[in-house]
Design an enzyme around this catalytic site. Structure first.
Site, PDB file in Angstrom:
ATOM      1  N   GLU A 244      43.405  44.446  39.620  1.00 30.23           N
ATOM      2  CA  GLU A 244      44.113  43.381  38.907  1.00 30.23           C
ATOM      3  C   GLU A 244      45.377  43.012  39.676  1.00 30.23           C
ATOM      4  OE1 GLU A 244      44.922  44.415  34.843  1.00 30.23           O
ATOM      5  OE2 GLU A 244      45.761  42.450  34.389  1.00 30.23           O
TER       6      GLU A 244
ATOM      7  N   ASN B 215      38.757  38.272  28.500  1.00 31.47           N
ATOM      8  CA  ASN B 215      39.159  39.668  28.663  1.00 31.47           C
ATOM      9  C   ASN B 215      39.958  40.072  27.431  1.00 31.47           C
ATOM     10  OD1 ASN B 215      40.126  42.217  30.135  1.00 31.47           O
ATOM     11  ND2 ASN B 215      42.053  41.192  29.640  1.00 31.47           N
ATOM     12  N   GLU B 216      39.568  41.132  26.796  1.00 30.18           N
ATOM     13  CA  GLU B 216      40.269  41.639  25.606  1.00 30.18           C
ATOM     14  C   GLU B 216      40.713  40.468  24.711  1.00 30.18           C
ATOM     15  OE1 GLU B 216      43.137  44.723  26.494  1.00 30.18           O
ATOM     16  OE2 GLU B 216      41.568  46.018  27.285  1.00 30.18           O
TER      17      GLU B 216
ATOM     18  N   TYR C  56      40.353  53.797  27.507  1.00 33.34           N
ATOM     19  CA  TYR C  56      41.258  54.580  28.359  1.00 33.34           C
ATOM     20  C   TYR C  56      41.466  55.962  27.753  1.00 33.34           C
ATOM     21  CZ  TYR C  56      42.388  50.456  31.104  1.00 33.34           C
ATOM     22  OH  TYR C  56      42.305  49.384  31.954  1.00 33.34           O
TER      23      TYR C  56
ATOM     24  N   GLU D 176      36.577  48.600  31.979  1.00 35.54           N
ATOM     25  CA  GLU D 176      37.873  49.267  32.191  1.00 35.54           C
ATOM     26  C   GLU D 176      37.774  50.674  31.620  1.00 35.54           C
ATOM     27  OE1 GLU D 176      41.456  47.136  31.076  1.00 35.54           O
ATOM     28  OE2 GLU D 176      40.566  45.219  31.689  1.00 35.54           O
TER      29      GLU D 176
ATOM     30  N   GLN E  47      42.557  51.605  37.926  1.00 36.19           N
ATOM     31  CA  GLN E  47      42.238  50.523  38.826  1.00 36.19           C
ATOM     32  C   GLN E  47      42.192  51.052  40.253  1.00 36.19           C
ATOM     33  OE1 GLN E  47      44.558  46.988  38.230  1.00 36.19           O
ATOM     34  NE2 GLN E  47      44.292  47.012  36.024  1.00 36.19           N
TER      35      GLN E  47
HETATM   36  O1  AHR Z   1      44.178  47.866  33.164  1.00 34.79           O
HETATM   37  C1  AHR Z   1      45.384  47.500  32.573  1.00 34.79           C
HETATM   38  C2  AHR Z   1      45.206  46.600  31.352  1.00 34.79           C
HETATM   39  O2  AHR Z   1      44.526  47.293  30.348  1.00 34.79           O
HETATM   40  C3  AHR Z   1      44.351  45.378  31.546  1.00 34.79           C
HETATM   41  O3  AHR Z   1      45.077  44.318  32.080  1.00 34.79           O
HETATM   42  C4  AHR Z   1      43.902  45.050  30.159  1.00 34.79           C
HETATM   43  O4  AHR Z   1      42.670  44.388  30.126  1.00 34.79           O
HETATM   44  C5  AHR Z   1      43.869  46.402  29.474  1.00 34.79           C
HETATM   45  O5  AHR Z   1      44.530  46.377  28.267  1.00 34.79           O
END
Ligand code: AHR
Length: 512
Positions: free
Chosen positions: A44, A193-194, A262, A317, A365
């Protein structure tokens, strides 16, 4: 009495008692391919991921580069065999206008990075640079379309710029002016995205209607473009968002749903990336383990509408997320330790075992941001423990999954417990079998026995990544502190493989 002595011994030397993990492989029942795109990455425009980490500018004389992309990074990514790369975000994509960043670099529009710290972005790394990089890496590009502040027209034109034959329109003329005649044929397009959060805070119904407009116009009614359109899914377990997408978007308008997860302990207090307690380590592993449940719950909803599993689940992600390391000089920069190697080993085993539905994933990332495989500091570059796990596991790319049963010990803290060992296995084109195992227990070794049902092996070799502490990592001064080594402690006897896994270890075995 014997029991008391054993308990005492265990209390004093927890690792003297070794566990029995029993795995039964069913090699003769293999039929699902592990899509190589499960081993994809995400870059990103955030912190030092793109600028400094990947792109240093065409005129840079200090850092060797090819068209502005660092040569050390290109080599590391080629060695890793990255199958695809998602760009430009993330939340950055939700306000990105691709036309600001094409054409001669000195004529590009500088913008403010609204998602990440309002930094000035000179847009010198744009669509042309990204797609050329993917070509150089033999990786499939995955573009994330701005569905928040962008328009349907802008998305349609991006498809034409990237994919249509030269001379078809002013957009393909523009591509030619950018030095590129032939199309790149970008297949993977994420639509939004989200969208439930930074991508527009939409309700699922709003998203669905907007999605249909984008997906139809980008590809034509019957998807004659043959694009692989990835709809935004939930940021966690399957819920009304997944249900809404599956129920309301016609099958001919989408190929996949994305989910994000995450491994973060607590969003308001994520903890240090390199100095953390055993308790924090355990909690991170618990969060990583949630991936299995998230895939399962989303999969169950998808199965109701799509029992043949036409629609893929894409985890675009994933990774560990801690507090930004102040020494890293970049937003969301964090150190990468053996804890991250364990997240990677565990998560990739989960993905391989769900290969019937999971056909793509993107580690967040790639460089200098979150759970990176590469860290850079000016002209220096290091590979992280996560890099080595991804490299060891790349033998599974496009191989045929081997189904299995496992009886594992638990990794325990207080009243909480999660399986200590995960495993996945596959057979490649040449007939070799690879078995990857991760022991997340930071105290106990594990004695493992594998029944190779349906596979005759006469030779075994392996690689191991381990270290004495979960906090161990590589630094710019000590870049080889954590690296894989040959693993020679597995033996075959008849139909059985036996091995001892040290605490916090990832092992990949090769059998032929
Ligand atoms: O990866 C960091 C952020 O996490 C991304 O920009 C977003 O899509 C997610 O919330």
């Amino acid at each position: 009495m014997k029991k008391i002595i054993l308990l005492l011994l265990f209390a004093i030397f927890p690792s003297v008692l070794t566990a029995q993990i029993k795995i039964t492989l069913n090699a003769d029942q293999s039929k699902i391919q592990i899509n190589r795109n499960i081993y994809g990455h995400f870059a990103e425009d955030l912190g030092r991921c793109i600028y400094g980490g990947i792109y240093v500018g065409k005129d840079n004389t200090k850092i060797p580069n090819t068209d502005g992309v660092r040569n050390d990074v290109i080599k590391a990514l080629k060695d890793l065999k990255i199958p695809n790369l998602r760009w430009p975000g993330g939340c950055f994509a939700d306000t990105y206008h691709w036309k600001d960043a094409v054409g001669p670099q000195n004529e590009r529009k500088p913008i403010e990075n609204l998602a990440w710290g309002n930094m000035r972005e000179d847009n010198s790394f744009g669509t042309t640079e990204f797609l050329n990089l993917c070509e150089l890496l033999s990786a499939e590009p995955y573009l994330a379309v701005n569905m928040n502040t962008g328009s349907v027209q802008e998305a349609v034109e991006w498809v034409q710029f990237a994919n249509h034959a030269n001379g078809t329109s002013y957009l393909t003329d523009l591509r030619e002016k950018c030095g590129r005649d032939k199309p790149w044929d970008v297949k993977f397009w994420g639509i939004g995205n989200e969208s439930w959060d930074c991508g527009g805070n939409m309700s699922v119904d709003h998203y669905i209607n907007l999605y249909k407009q984008f997906a139809t116009a980008m590809t034509s009614y019957f998807n004659t473009e043959k694009l692989y359109r990835i709809a935004v899914g939930p940021g966690g377990p399957g819920n009304e968002w997944t249900e809404g997408i599956m129920k309301n978007i016609p099958a001919r308008r989408f190929e996949a749903i994305s989910i994000h997860h995450y491994s973060v302990i607590n969003w308001s207090n994520k903890g240090s990336s390199s100095q953390f307690s055993d308790e924090e380590y355990f909690k991170t592993m618990q969060q990583a383990w949630r991936m299995d449940d998230i895939i399962r719950t989303n999969g169950e909803i998808m199965d109701k509408y799509d029992p043949v599993k036409r629609v893929a689940l894409v985890v675009d992600e994933w990774g560990g997320w801690y507090d930004t390391d102040p020494d890293g000089n970049g937003q969301l920069y964090q150190q990468n330790t053996m804890r991250d190697a364990m997240i990677a080993g565990l998560t990739l085993n989960i993905f391989n075992n769900h290969a019937d539905r999971i056909r793509m994933a993107n580690l967040a990332q790639m460089v200098n941001v979150l759970q990176s495989v590469i860290l850079t500091k000016d002209e220096k570059m290091i590979l992280t423990p996560t890099y080595y796990v991804m490299e060891m596991y790349n033998v599974h790319q496009d191989a045929i999954q081997v189904p299995m049963q496992i009886i594992s010990n638990d990794f325990v803290m207080g009243n909480d417990r999660i399986p200590a060992v995960t495993v996945s296995a596959s057979k490649d084109k040449s007939g070799k079998m690879h078995i990857s195992l991760a022991n997340i227990d930071n105290i106990n070794s594990q004695q493992v026995e594998i029944d190779l049902k349906g596979f005759n092996a006469t030779h075994i070799s392996g690689k191991i990544l381990t270290s004495s502490k979960v906090q161990d990592h590589n630094t710019f001064d000590n870049p080889k502190n954590v690296v894989p080594k040959n693993f020679n402690d597995a033996s075959i006897s008849g139909n059985y493989v036996k091995l001892m896994m040290p605490p916090i270890s990832v092992i990949v075995l090769e059998l032929e």
